[in-house]
Motif scaffolding. Structure first.
Motif, PDB file in Angstrom:
ATOM      1  N   ILE A 118       9.888   2.577  -4.950  1.00 16.73           N
ATOM      2  CA  ILE A 118       9.449   1.176  -4.998  1.00 16.73           C
ATOM      3  C   ILE A 118      10.052   0.385  -3.840  1.00 16.73           C
ATOM      4  O   ILE A 118       9.373  -0.397  -3.177  1.00 16.73           O
ATOM      5  N   ALA A 119      11.341   0.633  -3.578  1.00 17.11           N
ATOM      6  CA  ALA A 119      12.033  -0.082  -2.495  1.00 17.11           C
ATOM      7  C   ALA A 119      11.442   0.230  -1.131  1.00 17.11           C
ATOM      8  O   ALA A 119      11.520  -0.596  -0.202  1.00 17.11           O
ATOM      9  N   ALA A 120      10.819   1.424  -0.991  1.00 12.07           N
ATOM     10  CA  ALA A 120      10.219   1.818   0.286  1.00 12.07           C
ATOM     11  C   ALA A 120       8.908   1.084   0.561  1.00 12.07           C
ATOM     12  O   ALA A 120       8.363   1.169   1.670  1.00 12.07           O
ATOM     13  N   LYS A 121       8.373   0.384  -0.428  1.00 13.06           N
ATOM     14  CA  LYS A 121       7.165  -0.443  -0.278  1.00 13.06           C
ATOM     15  C   LYS A 121       5.956   0.344   0.260  1.00 13.06           C
ATOM     16  O   LYS A 121       5.336  -0.044   1.263  1.00 13.06           O
ATOM     17  N   PRO A 122       5.562   1.423  -0.418  1.00 11.00           N
ATOM     18  CA  PRO A 122       4.414   2.204   0.069  1.00 11.00           C
ATOM     19  C   PRO A 122       3.085   1.464  -0.032  1.00 11.00           C
ATOM     20  O   PRO A 122       2.091   1.895   0.556  1.00 11.00           O
ATOM     21  N   THR A 123       3.050   0.374  -0.774  1.00 10.04           N
ATOM     22  CA  THR A 123       1.801  -0.393  -0.910  1.00 10.04           C
ATOM     23  C   THR A 123       1.721  -1.583   0.038  1.00 10.04           C
ATOM     24  O   THR A 123       0.731  -2.325   0.017  1.00 10.04           O
ATOM     25  N   ALA A 124       2.736  -1.777   0.873  1.00 10.88           N
ATOM     26  CA  ALA A 124       2.879  -3.029   1.629  1.00 10.88           C
ATOM     27  C   ALA A 124       1.630  -3.408   2.407  1.00 10.88           C
ATOM     28  O   ALA A 124       1.239  -4.587   2.444  1.00 10.88           O
ATOM     29  N   SER A 125       0.978  -2.437   3.040  1.00  6.45           N
ATOM     30  CA  SER A 125      -0.185  -2.766   3.870  1.00  6.45           C
ATOM     31  C   SER A 125      -1.396  -3.196   3.042  1.00  6.45           C
ATOM     32  O   SER A 125      -2.339  -3.789   3.577  1.00  6.45           O
ATOM     33  N   PHE A 126      -1.368  -2.892   1.749  1.00  9.57           N
ATOM     34  CA  PHE A 126      -2.489  -3.251   0.873  1.00  9.57           C
ATOM     35  C   PHE A 126      -2.196  -4.462  -0.013  1.00  9.57           C
ATOM     36  O   PHE A 126      -3.117  -5.041  -0.589  1.00  9.57           O
ATOM     37  N   ASP A 127      -0.933  -4.834  -0.126  1.00  9.59           N
ATOM     38  CA  ASP A 127      -0.569  -5.899  -1.051  1.00  9.59           C
ATOM     39  C   ASP A 127      -1.282  -7.224  -0.790  1.00  9.59           C
ATOM     40  O   ASP A 127      -1.678  -7.904  -1.751  1.00  9.59           O
ATOM     41  N   PRO A 128      -1.476  -7.634   0.467  1.00  7.02           N
ATOM     42  CA  PRO A 128      -2.158  -8.917   0.684  1.00  7.02           C
ATOM     43  C   PRO A 128      -3.558  -8.967   0.086  1.00  7.02           C
ATOM     44  O   PRO A 128      -4.034 -10.033  -0.304  1.00  7.02           O
ATOM     45  N   LYS A 129      -4.212  -7.809  -0.015  1.00 10.06           N
ATOM     46  CA  LYS A 129      -5.584  -7.773  -0.555  1.00 10.06           C
ATOM     47  C   LYS A 129      -5.589  -7.466  -2.052  1.00 10.06           C
ATOM     48  O   LYS A 129      -6.280  -8.139  -2.825  1.00 10.06           O
ATOM     49  N   PHE A 130      -4.817  -6.469  -2.459  1.00 12.29           N
ATOM     50  CA  PHE A 130      -4.928  -5.944  -3.819  1.00 12.29           C
ATOM     51  C   PHE A 130      -3.804  -6.379  -4.757  1.00 12.29           C
ATOM     52  O   PHE A 130      -3.925  -6.201  -5.970  1.00 12.29           O
ATOM     53  N   GLY A 131      -2.727  -6.919  -4.221  1.00 13.82           N
ATOM     54  CA  GLY A 131      -1.552  -7.163  -5.040  1.00 13.82           C
ATOM     55  C   GLY A 131      -1.262  -8.602  -5.363  1.00 13.82           C
ATOM     56  O   GLY A 131      -0.131  -8.940  -5.715  1.00 13.82           O
ATOM     57  N   LYS A 132      -2.267  -9.444  -5.305  1.00  9.70           N
ATOM     58  CA  LYS A 132      -2.024 -10.875  -5.466  1.00  9.70           C
ATOM     59  C   LYS A 132      -2.271 -11.384  -6.879  1.00  9.70           C
ATOM     60  O   LYS A 132      -2.152 -12.575  -7.127  1.00  9.70           O
ATOM     61  N   PHE A 133      -2.618 -10.482  -7.774  1.00 11.53           N
ATOM     62  CA  PHE A 133      -2.832 -11.002  -9.126  1.00 11.53           C
ATOM     63  C   PHE A 133      -2.027 -10.219 -10.142  1.00 11.53           C
ATOM     64  O   PHE A 133      -0.818 -10.150 -10.044  1.00 11.53           O
ATOM     65  N   VAL A 134      -2.647  -9.602 -11.122  1.00 13.77           N
ATOM     66  CA  VAL A 134      -1.880  -9.140 -12.275  1.00 13.77           C
ATOM     67  C   VAL A 134      -1.020  -7.908 -12.040  1.00 13.77           C
ATOM     68  O   VAL A 134      -0.001  -7.736 -12.677  1.00 13.77           O
ATOM     69  N   ILE A 135      -1.404  -7.015 -11.146  1.00 12.67           N
ATOM     70  CA  ILE A 135      -0.572  -5.857 -10.821  1.00 12.67           C
ATOM     71  C   ILE A 135      -0.107  -6.006  -9.385  1.00 12.67           C
ATOM     72  O   ILE A 135      -0.926  -6.018  -8.470  1.00 12.67           O
ATOM     73  N   ASN A 136       1.184  -6.096  -9.199  1.00  9.22           N
ATOM     74  CA  ASN A 136       1.682  -6.189  -7.833  1.00  9.22           C
ATOM     75  C   ASN A 136       1.980  -4.789  -7.293  1.00  9.22           C
ATOM     76  O   ASN A 136       1.837  -3.774  -7.993  1.00  9.22           O
ATOM     77  N   GLY A 137       2.382  -4.715  -6.048  1.00  6.06           N
ATOM     78  CA  GLY A 137       2.604  -3.422  -5.408  1.00  6.06           C
ATOM     79  C   GLY A 137       3.693  -2.599  -6.062  1.00  6.06           C
ATOM     80  O   GLY A 137       3.582  -1.374  -6.153  1.00  6.06           O
ATOM     81  N   ASP A 138       4.749  -3.259  -6.534  1.00  2.00           N
ATOM     82  CA  ASP A 138       5.840  -2.517  -7.167  1.00  2.00           C
ATOM     83  C   ASP A 138       5.370  -1.829  -8.439  1.00  2.00           C
ATOM     84  O   ASP A 138       5.687  -0.652  -8.674  1.00  2.00           O
ATOM     85  N   PHE A 139       4.611  -2.549  -9.249  1.00  7.17           N
ATOM     86  CA  PHE A 139       4.170  -1.913 -10.489  1.00  7.17           C
ATOM     87  C   PHE A 139       3.137  -0.831 -10.226  1.00  7.17           C
ATOM     88  O   PHE A 139       3.112   0.202 -10.898  1.00  7.17           O
ATOM     89  N   PHE A 140       2.279  -1.046  -9.237  1.00  8.10           N
ATOM     90  CA  PHE A 140       1.302  -0.006  -8.935  1.00  8.10           C
ATOM     91  C   PHE A 140       2.004   1.247  -8.400  1.00  8.10           C
ATOM     92  O   PHE A 140       1.604   2.372  -8.710  1.00  8.10           O
ATOM     93  N   THR A 141       3.066   1.064  -7.615  1.00  4.75           N
ATOM     94  CA  THR A 141       3.861   2.218  -7.179  1.00  4.75           C
ATOM     95  C   THR A 141       4.404   2.971  -8.388  1.00  4.75           C
ATOM     96  O   THR A 141       4.394   4.207  -8.425  1.00  4.75           O
ATOM     97  N   ASN A 142       4.869   2.243  -9.373  1.00  4.28           N
ATOM     98  CA  ASN A 142       5.333   2.853 -10.614  1.00  4.28           C
ATOM     99  C   ASN A 142       4.248   3.721 -11.240  1.00  4.28           C
ATOM    100  O   ASN A 142       4.491   4.880 -11.618  1.00  4.28           O
ATOM    101  N   LEU A 143       3.035   3.185 -11.348  1.00  2.00           N
ATOM    102  CA  LEU A 143       1.942   3.926 -11.935  1.00  2.00           C
ATOM    103  C   LEU A 143       1.626   5.201 -11.144  1.00  2.00           C
ATOM    104  O   LEU A 143       1.423   6.276 -11.722  1.00  2.00           O
ATOM    105  N   VAL A 144       1.568   5.074  -9.837  1.00  2.00           N
ATOM    106  CA  VAL A 144       1.224   6.218  -9.012  1.00  2.00           C
ATOM    107  C   VAL A 144       2.337   7.262  -9.063  1.00  2.00           C
ATOM    108  O   VAL A 144       2.055   8.467  -9.160  1.00  2.00           O
ATOM    109  N   TYR A 145       3.575   6.818  -9.016  1.00  3.05           N
ATOM    110  CA  TYR A 145       4.726   7.733  -9.025  1.00  3.05           C
ATOM    111  C   TYR A 145       4.689   8.644 -10.250  1.00  3.05           C
ATOM    112  O   TYR A 145       5.002   9.834 -10.164  1.00  3.05           O
ATOM    113  N   ARG A 146       4.277   8.089 -11.386  1.00  2.00           N
ATOM    114  CA  ARG A 146       4.221   8.877 -12.620  1.00  2.00           C
ATOM    115  C   ARG A 146       3.209  10.013 -12.550  1.00  2.00           C
ATOM    116  O   ARG A 146       3.337  11.009 -13.259  1.00  2.00           O
ATOM    117  N   GLY A 147       2.202   9.851 -11.686  1.00  3.87           N
ATOM    118  CA  GLY A 147       1.105  10.818 -11.688  1.00  3.87           C
ATOM    119  C   GLY A 147       1.092  11.792 -10.543  1.00  3.87           C
ATOM    120  O   GLY A 147       0.138  12.567 -10.412  1.00  3.87           O
TER     121      GLY A 147
END
Length: 319
Positions: free
Chosen positions: A289-318
């Motif tokens: 999460i600290a490495a911010k793997p979603t950073a380049s997408f956050d301005p488009k996809f991370g501005k509402f209910v799921i932010n980049g940190d939580f989406f990283t959590n979801l992806v990491y599990r899978g």
């Protein structure tokens, strides 16, 4: 912590069709703040009770209705109305008014895209209004029993008998209604292990439900069989099913098109690759999460209910 994780802007929330499944709902600070009050499902349900319902005319007597949980498709015509998904039950009065604004034709059929409550808790009242309910066998099985969702820390109770689908398909369902050819087929496990798409062939309108959240990071329900790889496969399939003419109805977000499906697929694939690389390097979840793997997408996809940190959590599990 980003304030987007801990604050719920009610106006924005209601304006995007009751997006309910994530981000702020899973934020530790948000959960702690609400521990002595309502839980996230209760909060969303209360919000849905007063949500504004919007109707957008699409093509071929088909409209999209948003504001009561997941986006609802409505096919209207001489035979009555056919709906895809039922919204949240507390929206009944507002949703009924929206349906009446389309026409005074009766509600005849309801297709559930998957089991989640923002797509199915309106089943019972729609059945009482005249709808025969259709779903995949997997979806019916969830609706018939209590389901514990670990991310939400909530047990969803079985629907009343009237809300249980009575026409069941295993892999596909075809229906001709109001002159429209409707084709329903299942995905392999993706958002859940019981997702279906609904294609209105004549109008070239594809309802892909929660396999596509337009301009948002999606929720992946690992508690009922979802996976990041399945979401990527489903998003690739969605792209292949569409042309530049196809109107795409997402589970959440604005009406979409093929270009947006492609962008969504590329986002999922790229983030999965980045997170998998971090995990292979031995990075813990917090380190990933600290490495911010979603950073380049956050301005488009991370501005509402799921932010980049939580989406990283979801992806990491899978991965």
């Amino acid at each position: 912590m980003d304030s987007n994780q801990t604050k719920l802007d009610r106006r924005d929330f209601l304006g995007v069709a009751g997006l309910f499944t994530a981000g702020i709902l899973f934020s530790p600070n948000f959960m702690l703040a609400q521990v002595k009050k309502d839980g996230p499902v209760e909060i969303i349900t209360k919000a849905a009770a007063t949500a504004k319902i919007n109707v957008t005319k699409l093509r071929g007597n088909i409209s999209m209705v948003e504001g009561s949980g997941g986006n609802i498709a409505v096919l209207n015509g001489p035979e009555g109305k056919l709906l895809v998904d039922a919204g949240i039950n507390v929206s009944q009065a507002h949703l009924q008014a929206a349906l009446n604004s389309i026409s005074n034709k009766p509600i005849k059929m309801l297709i559930n895209s998957h089991w989640h409550f923002d797509h199915t808790s309106g089943n019972e009242w729609l059945h009482k209004a005249g709808a025969t309910i259709v779903s995949q066998d997997v979806t019916r099985n969830y609706l018939q029993r209590d389901v514990y969702q670990a991310d939400w820390k909530f047990t969803f109770k079985a629907l009343p008998k009237g809300g249980i689908p009575t026409i069941i398909y295993k892999s596909e369902f075809n229906k001709k209604f109001n002159g429209e050819n409707i084709k329903v087929k299942t995905y392999k496990p993706a958002h859940t292990d019981g997702d279906s798409f609904i294609y209105f062939q004549n109008a070239d309108i594809l309802h892909v439900a929660d396999t596509f959240w337009n301009a948002y990071y999606p929720f992946i329900d690992y508690s009922t069989g979802g996976s990041i790889d399945g979401m990527i496969a489903a998003s690739e399939r969605n792209v292949k099913m569409t042309t530049n003419h196809t109107i795409v109805i997402p589970g959440h977000g604005a009406i979409g098109n093929r270009a947006q499906l492609i962008e969504f697929h590329e986002m999922l694939s790229t983030i999965r690759e980045r997170v998998a690389k971090l995990k292979k390097q031995g990075r813990s979840l917090n380190e990933a999460i600290a490495a911010k793997p979603t950073a380049s997408f956050d301005p488009k996809f991370g501005k509402f209910v799921i932010n980049g940190d939580f989406f990283t959590n979801l992806v990491y599990r899978g991965v």
